[in-house]
Design a protein around this motif. Structure first.
Motif, PDB file in Angstrom:
ATOM      1  N   ALA A 153     -15.337 -41.638  37.012  1.00  0.00           N
ATOM      2  CA  ALA A 153     -16.199 -42.155  38.082  1.00  0.00           C
ATOM      3  C   ALA A 153     -16.428 -41.110  39.150  1.00  0.00           C
ATOM      4  O   ALA A 153     -17.519 -41.017  39.728  1.00  0.00           O
ATOM      5  N   HIS A 154     -15.415 -40.306  39.441  1.00  0.00           N
ATOM      6  CA  HIS A 154     -15.551 -39.273  40.466  1.00  0.00           C
ATOM      7  C   HIS A 154     -16.645 -38.281  40.070  1.00  0.00           C
ATOM      8  O   HIS A 154     -17.461 -37.869  40.905  1.00  0.00           O
ATOM      9  N   HIS A 155     -16.687 -37.947  38.798  1.00  0.00           N
ATOM     10  CA  HIS A 155     -17.673 -36.971  38.330  1.00  0.00           C
ATOM     11  C   HIS A 155     -19.031 -37.615  38.088  1.00  0.00           C
ATOM     12  O   HIS A 155     -20.062 -36.944  38.220  1.00  0.00           O
ATOM     13  N   ALA A 156     -19.035 -38.894  37.785  1.00  0.00           N
ATOM     14  CA  ALA A 156     -20.312 -39.604  37.758  1.00  0.00           C
ATOM     15  C   ALA A 156     -20.927 -39.595  39.154  1.00  0.00           C
ATOM     16  O   ALA A 156     -22.149 -39.461  39.318  1.00  0.00           O
ATOM     17  N   GLY A 157     -20.090 -39.711  40.176  1.00  0.00           N
ATOM     18  CA  GLY A 157     -20.559 -39.597  41.546  1.00  0.00           C
ATOM     19  C   GLY A 157     -21.105 -38.213  41.850  1.00  0.00           C
ATOM     20  O   GLY A 157     -22.092 -38.064  42.585  1.00  0.00           O
TER      21      GLY A 157
END
Length: 444
Positions: A153-157
């Protein structure tokens, strides 16, 4: 509860686990958006001379956010172990959302820097708390893969931040990008309404009736109560535990590895688009590197999590840091566009998940009573590296030594490889005594 009874979270693959992981994933998505947005708009800020910004000042601004993250991470573990993961997560989401609004309204470097610092406090507090929360509900022996899934999720952000910059900065202006980062404020009430509190926390605080009601609602078991800590220094007892007996050497190895890892992560996250612009790439292409880099991060989290559950998180982290150092160093070499994209992708695969596997190691090897403190302080000590990384990149660019930025970041990767590699050779005393056997094997 007997040792042969099912784990208190034997139904961790049930509705409760899906609910916790899903809500935490969304919270971390917004965390990643807010974290990466500064790096995504930075080339535009420098090119247009916004606020009269220079590269060294831009590095300072990047460090303000990571300094705030240091404060948030250091405080988060202790606060979460006292008031609960849920309340802290809701507060962190609200804080970094409102702080982004302050950045959007800023009329100078001082106000913008204050906004980034306050956003950093929320960002730094959210991540270790979310990691601790999903660790409580992870399937037995699958702690690392669940943490890896959360960190996608952090990298999707990060990917979202690049597209926000692409779509809004040129036609509308950089302030629009920060207004988008205010929207997660609408998610805070959702989190407050639907995210359940940690069962381990409720039991540890003697709130057994709440724990039983929650467990009954989702058909899971209540964890057994652990011995309570007494005395006026109770709130620091979890921190002191990290240094008892032989634990102090292990703790310091984790902290040093986290320092180098976060120097690398946030140095690259802040300066990648600008460094690639300095190499002659157009702004659109430079932002494409952010997308490719974070796509690699998503793949890396899933691959590293599976590998860590099988071979041990610290060993995987050490190998990943070695490969990261090689990839970052190669970015200083002029290569064809296709080759550069491949190197950026692979660097993203290894860099981001290498640091996350440090958190996975600490989380899995800690007992539920002080897990949030252990992860929070490991993250917090690493934030000194996160503060130093953006500043270092700015200083090198200001002195026209941009190529040395890649070399410096590569050396940070080598140092983290050494420290987490040393930790991999040690078996912590607590791991042999506490926790399910599957988690012990996954951690070794």
């Amino acid at each position: 509860m007997s040792s042969s009874s099912p784990s208190p979270l034997s139904a961790r693959g049930s509705r409760l686990a899906l609910l916790v992981v899903g809500l935490c994933w969304l919270a971390v998505l917004f965390d990643g958006l807010d974290m990466f947005i500064y790096g995504s708009v930075l080339p535009h800020l420098l090119e247009t001379g916004t606020f009269g910004l220079t590269p060294d000042q831009a590095g300072d601004l990047g460090s303000y956010a990571t300094f705030g993250m240091l404060i948030g991470a250091l405080a988060a573990g202790t606060i979460a172990d006292r008031i609960g993961r849920k309340k802290l997560m809701v507060s962190c989401v609200a804080l970094f959302s409102l702080a982004s609004g302050l950045c959007a309204l800023a009329d100078g470097v001082a106000v913008f820097g204050l906004g980034r610092t306050l956003a950093g406090v929320g960002l730094g507090g959210l991540l270790p708390t979310a990691i601790s929360m999903v660790s409580d509900y992870a399937p037995r022996g699958r702690g690392a893969i669940v943490i890896g899934l959360l960190m996608t999720a952090h990298h999707a952000g990060g990917i979202l931040s690049a597209y926000v910059a692409k779509w809004l900065v040129e036609p509308v202006g950089w302030r629009a990008a920060f207004w988008v980062c205010v929207l997660p404020l609408l998610f805070a009430p959702v989190l407050a309404r639907f995210l359940p509190e940690s069962l381990s926390f409720l039991v540890a605080k003697g709130r057994t009736e709440e724990a039983r009601a929650l467990a009954a609602r989702y058909d899971v078991e209540v964890p057994a109560a652990r011995s309570a800590k007494a005395g006026p220094g109770e709130r620091w007892a979890n921190l002191v535990t990290l240094f008892l007996g032989r634990e102090w050497t292990q703790t310091l190895l984790y902290w040093l590895a986290s320092f180098g890892g976060l120097l690398l992560v946030y140095g690259v996250a802040t300066w990648l688009p600008t460094l690639m612009r300095a190499e002659g790439y157009e702004l659109g292409s430079a932002l494409s590197f952010v997308v490719v880099f974070n796509l690699g991060g998503i793949v890396g989290m899933l691959v590293a999590g599976r590998a860590a559950d099988r071979f041990g998180a610290p060993r995987i982290s050490a190998i990943w840091f070695a490969l990261t150092a090689a990839g970052v160093y190669l970015l200083s070499v002029h290569m064809p566009m296709t080759v550069t994209m491949i190197v950026v992708f692979l660097t993203g695969v290894f860099l981001n998940s290498a640091q996350t596997m440090i958190y996975a190691t600490v989380s899995i090897r800690s007992n539920p009573d002080n897990r949030a403190t252990a992860v929070g302080w490991t993250s917090g000590m690493g934030r000194f590296g996160a503060v130093f990384g953006p500043w270092l990149g700015g200083q090198l660019l200001a002195s026209n030594q941009g190529d040395w930025g890649f070399t410096a970041f590569a050396l940070a990767g080598v140092s983290s490889m050494v420290f987490i590699g040393a930790a991999a050779l040690r078996t912590p005393p607590t791991a042999a005594q506490d926790g399910p056997r599957e988690q012990q094997l996954a951690a070794h």
